[in-house]
Design a protein around this motif. Structure first.
Motif, PDB file in Angstrom:
ATOM      1  N   CYS B  90       0.843  -1.188   0.000  1.00 18.47           N
ATOM      2  CA  CYS B  90       0.000   0.000   0.000  1.00 18.47           C
ATOM      3  C   CYS B  90       0.884   1.246   0.000  1.00 18.47           C
ATOM      4  O   CYS B  90       1.884   1.315   0.718  1.00 18.47           O
ATOM      5  N   THR B  91       0.496   2.224  -0.825  1.00 17.17           N
ATOM      6  CA  THR B  91       1.318   3.432  -0.939  1.00 17.17           C
ATOM      7  C   THR B  91       1.115   4.374   0.238  1.00 17.17           C
ATOM      8  O   THR B  91       1.778   5.396   0.334  1.00 17.17           O
ATOM      9  N   HIS B  92       0.200   4.018   1.149  1.00 18.18           N
ATOM     10  CA  HIS B  92      -0.008   4.866   2.323  1.00 18.18           C
ATOM     11  C   HIS B  92       1.101   4.617   3.336  1.00 18.18           C
ATOM     12  O   HIS B  92       2.033   5.407   3.435  1.00 18.18           O
ATOM     13  N   LEU B  93       1.061   3.468   4.043  1.00 16.54           N
ATOM     14  CA  LEU B  93       2.094   3.218   5.054  1.00 16.54           C
ATOM     15  C   LEU B  93       2.650   1.799   4.975  1.00 16.54           C
ATOM     16  O   LEU B  93       3.165   1.275   5.967  1.00 16.54           O
ATOM     17  N   GLY B  94       2.557   1.171   3.815  1.00 17.45           N
ATOM     18  CA  GLY B  94       3.346  -0.032   3.573  1.00 17.45           C
ATOM     19  C   GLY B  94       2.742  -1.358   3.980  1.00 17.45           C
ATOM     20  O   GLY B  94       3.461  -2.347   4.038  1.00 17.45           O
ATOM     21  N   CYS B  95       1.447  -1.411   4.291  1.00 14.53           N
ATOM     22  CA  CYS B  95       0.851  -2.719   4.580  1.00 14.53           C
ATOM     23  C   CYS B  95       0.629  -3.477   3.273  1.00 14.53           C
ATOM     24  O   CYS B  95       0.701  -2.897   2.192  1.00 14.53           O
ATOM     25  N   PRO B 107      -5.800  -3.622   4.627  1.00 15.89           N
ATOM     26  CA  PRO B 107      -6.429  -3.885   5.917  1.00 15.89           C
ATOM     27  C   PRO B 107      -6.075  -2.846   6.980  1.00 15.89           C
ATOM     28  O   PRO B 107      -6.768  -2.750   7.987  1.00 15.89           O
ATOM     29  N   CYS B 108      -4.980  -2.085   6.784  1.00 11.91           N
ATOM     30  CA  CYS B 108      -4.520  -1.217   7.875  1.00 11.91           C
ATOM     31  C   CYS B 108      -5.367   0.037   8.027  1.00 11.91           C
ATOM     32  O   CYS B 108      -5.865   0.326   9.102  1.00 11.91           O
ATOM     33  N   HIS B 109      -5.532   0.806   6.954  1.00 12.26           N
ATOM     34  CA  HIS B 109      -6.270   2.058   7.084  1.00 12.26           C
ATOM     35  C   HIS B 109      -7.361   2.208   6.030  1.00 12.26           C
ATOM     36  O   HIS B 109      -7.806   3.312   5.734  1.00 12.26           O
ATOM     37  N   GLY B 110      -7.721   1.077   5.417  1.00  9.77           N
ATOM     38  CA  GLY B 110      -8.919   1.055   4.583  1.00  9.77           C
ATOM     39  C   GLY B 110      -8.809   1.651   3.194  1.00  9.77           C
ATOM     40  O   GLY B 110      -9.835   2.010   2.612  1.00  9.77           O
ATOM     41  N   SER B 111      -7.603   1.775   2.646  1.00 10.36           N
ATOM     42  CA  SER B 111      -7.496   2.261   1.263  1.00 10.36           C
ATOM     43  C   SER B 111      -8.052   1.191   0.321  1.00 10.36           C
ATOM     44  O   SER B 111      -7.903  -0.004   0.571  1.00 10.36           O
ATOM     45  N   LYS B 112      -8.685   1.663  -0.767  1.00 13.90           N
ATOM     46  CA  LYS B 112      -9.209   0.730  -1.769  1.00 13.90           C
ATOM     47  C   LYS B 112      -8.615   1.091  -3.123  1.00 13.90           C
ATOM     48  O   LYS B 112      -8.531   2.266  -3.484  1.00 13.90           O
ATOM     49  N   PHE B 113      -8.187   0.055  -3.861  1.00 13.89           N
ATOM     50  CA  PHE B 113      -7.608   0.250  -5.183  1.00 13.89           C
ATOM     51  C   PHE B 113      -8.427  -0.547  -6.191  1.00 13.89           C
ATOM     52  O   PHE B 113      -8.969  -1.604  -5.857  1.00 13.89           O
ATOM     53  N   VAL B 119      -6.150   4.432  -6.992  1.00 17.18           N
ATOM     54  CA  VAL B 119      -6.812   4.633  -5.699  1.00 17.18           C
ATOM     55  C   VAL B 119      -8.296   4.915  -5.923  1.00 17.18           C
ATOM     56  O   VAL B 119      -8.666   5.782  -6.707  1.00 17.18           O
ATOM     57  N   GLN B 120      -9.136   4.149  -5.233  1.00 17.18           N
ATOM     58  CA  GLN B 120     -10.574   4.371  -5.282  1.00 17.18           C
ATOM     59  C   GLN B 120     -11.021   5.214  -4.094  1.00 17.18           C
ATOM     60  O   GLN B 120     -11.816   6.129  -4.237  1.00 17.18           O
ATOM     61  N   SER B 121     -10.486   4.853  -2.898  1.00 12.24           N
ATOM     62  CA  SER B 121     -10.835   5.621  -1.695  1.00 12.24           C
ATOM     63  C   SER B 121      -9.795   5.329  -0.625  1.00 12.24           C
ATOM     64  O   SER B 121      -8.941   4.449  -0.794  1.00 12.24           O
ATOM     65  N   GLY B 122      -9.873   6.079   0.458  1.00 12.14           N
ATOM     66  CA  GLY B 122      -8.938   5.858   1.554  1.00 12.14           C
ATOM     67  C   GLY B 122      -7.743   6.789   1.490  1.00 12.14           C
ATOM     68  O   GLY B 122      -7.640   7.630   0.598  1.00 12.14           O
ATOM     69  N   PRO B 123      -6.832   6.635   2.457  1.00  6.87           N
ATOM     70  CA  PRO B 123      -5.744   7.609   2.587  1.00  6.87           C
ATOM     71  C   PRO B 123      -4.569   7.423   1.618  1.00  6.87           C
ATOM     72  O   PRO B 123      -3.664   8.248   1.615  1.00  6.87           O
ATOM     73  N   ALA B 124      -4.560   6.360   0.814  1.00  9.09           N
ATOM     74  CA  ALA B 124      -3.401   6.129  -0.059  1.00  9.09           C
ATOM     75  C   ALA B 124      -3.206   7.305  -1.012  1.00  9.09           C
ATOM     76  O   ALA B 124      -4.150   7.727  -1.676  1.00  9.09           O
ATOM     77  N   PRO B 125      -1.984   7.863  -1.076  1.00  9.82           N
ATOM     78  CA  PRO B 125      -1.757   9.042  -1.911  1.00  9.82           C
ATOM     79  C   PRO B 125      -1.481   8.722  -3.376  1.00  9.82           C
ATOM     80  O   PRO B 125      -1.629   9.584  -4.238  1.00  9.82           O
ATOM     81  N   LYS B 126      -1.041   7.494  -3.652  1.00 10.06           N
ATOM     82  CA  LYS B 126      -0.622   7.157  -5.016  1.00 10.06           C
ATOM     83  C   LYS B 126      -1.183   5.792  -5.390  1.00 10.06           C
ATOM     84  O   LYS B 126      -1.467   4.980  -4.520  1.00 10.06           O
TER      85      LYS B 126
END
Lengths: 253, 157
Positions: B90-95, B107-113, B119-126
């Motif tokens: 994950c491009t957010h914090l590496g999970c 699973p960590c902060h709920g980003s969806k790709f 990125v569809q939703s969540g905190p992932a920046p890239k």
């Protein structure tokens, strides 16, 4: 002992007024008991000259004894750090900081070792408690204005102690080597990567690699058990010494 | 004893200068030790999965499948156009993200790709990184995680 309700006592006792006039230092005090030092000077040199007694200040200001002023937060943080040191050293007798063993050593402590469950959980809960208490202590110091001159340096030392407490908490997090530990440190070190300029190198040095593996476990163990506690101890000594040198606890607002 | 008179020539090496040299030397020594200690702490050999690896023959993977290579944290995606190697980190914090019918979830902060890694939703920046993938001389798939390519990159087989 100071009784906050009885103000008239303050003039009679030896240590209940703050800063006695210098001319009083050599003069015998009224109401002295036979065999006890009879002047303020003799009493204070008795305290400062004794290793055990000097841990307590010669004079305590009346308001400093009020629970509602400090809530004993600094002292509680210190007590918790002592509990953490003792239980931490005891846990070290059973824990190997290696990937094949770390998790099972933690499980052995929980299920097999006599009092292992108690000691591990004392360490765990004290660690959680210390983070909370150090934060609350900082709040108390802020709200009572105790960071103001001449106590600025001690505020800075205290902020460093908060940082060290958090780092100890973070490094200890990895040691059980379970899923929570692994992903917490993955996430945490990725946050460290966001440091400007040196972020990626900082993460690489912290983990001893690019991912959370055996090097990271060993590094976090060394930081958690040696580097950070020694730094914390040194800064705590400075912190307590400065409290005394800055004239004890700050006064009420 | 020998305080210089105003007209006496100034000594070429004053005490101040001498101590300044000493302090500079000691400072340099400490700085050097610090730098070398940091170098010591930087491992020269890592026992980690290689960043460039072979993923076997292409016919191992069926069209329309997403295969998770757990050791490498890479998804091998084969669709009608060909092969793509999508990072599972994950491009957010590496999970490690998890494949779902709609793409990938963290699973960590709920980003969806989405299935393309966008990125569809969540905190992932890239979007999820896409790695270069090519064939070796013997016809095996080779994934190079040191080379990140655009999302249009497809290996036709």
């Amino acid at each position: 002992m100071a009784r906050p309700s009885d103000e008239s006592d303050a003039t009679k006792g030896s240590g209940s007024t703050c800063g006695p006039a210098p001319e009083r230092l050599g003069r015998p005090l009224p109401g002295g008991l036979p065999g006890y030092p009879d002047t303020d000077l003799k009493r204070s040199t008795l305290i400062t000259g004794n290793l055990l007694l000097h841990l307590h200040p010669v004079k305590v200001r009346r308001h400093a004894l009020k629970f509602g002023y400090t809530f004993c937060l600094g002292g509680t943080a210190f007590l918790l750090s002592l509990v953490l040191t003792v239980t931490g050293v005891i846990l070290m007798f059973y824990y190997h900081p290696s990937v094949p063993k770390a998790y099972y050593d933690m499980e052995d402590l929980e299920f097999i070792v006599n009092f292992g469950l108690l000691l591990r959980n004392l360490h765990r809960w004290s660690a959680h408690g210390m983070v909370a208490v150090v934060f609350l202590h900082m709040c108390r110091v802020f709200y009572t204005g105790a960071y103001k001159p001449p106590r600025e340096l001690n505020w800075v030392v205290g902020a460093a102690l908060l940082g060290l407490t958090l780092m100890l908490s973070f490094t200890g997090y990895l040691l059980p080597w379970d899923q929570l530990a692994f992903w917490a440190i993955t996430v945490g070190t990725n946050i460290a990567k966001a440091v400007p300029l040196v972020g990626p190198q900082l993460r690489f040095l912290l983990l001893g690699g690019n991912l959370v593996g055996p090097n990271a476990l060993l590094r976090f163990y060394v930081l958690h058990c040696v580097v950070l506690p020694l730094t914390l101890g040194a800064l705590m000594a400075l912190h307590f010494w400065k409290v005394r040198k800055d004239g004890g606890l700050s006064g009420p607002l | 004893m020998n305080s210089p008179s105003p007209e006496a020539p100034k000594p070429s090496l004053t005490r101040r200068l001498f101590l300044g040299f000493n302090l500079t030397g000691i400072g340099a020594l400490f700085a050097g030790t610090f730098v070398q200690t940091v170098r010591y702490l930087k491992p020269n050999v890592l026992f980690e999965p290689e960043p460039v690896f072979k993923a076997g023959a292409p016919d191992k993977y069926f069209e329309g499948t997403v295969t998770f290579l757990a050791k490498r944290s890479v998804f091998l995606v084969r669709d009608a156009k060909g092969f793509r190697a999508l990072s599972a980190i994950c491009t957010h914090l590496g999970c490690t993200v998890k494949p779902t019918p709609g793409g990938f979830d963290c699973p960590c902060h709920g980003s969806k790709f989405d299935p393309q890694g966008e990125v569809q939703s969540g905190p992932a920046p890239k979007p999820l990184a896409c790695f270069e993938i090519r064939l070796t001389d013997s016809g095996e798939l080779l994934v190079d995680t040191t080379r990140i390519v655009g999302k249009d990159f497809v290996l036709k087989v």
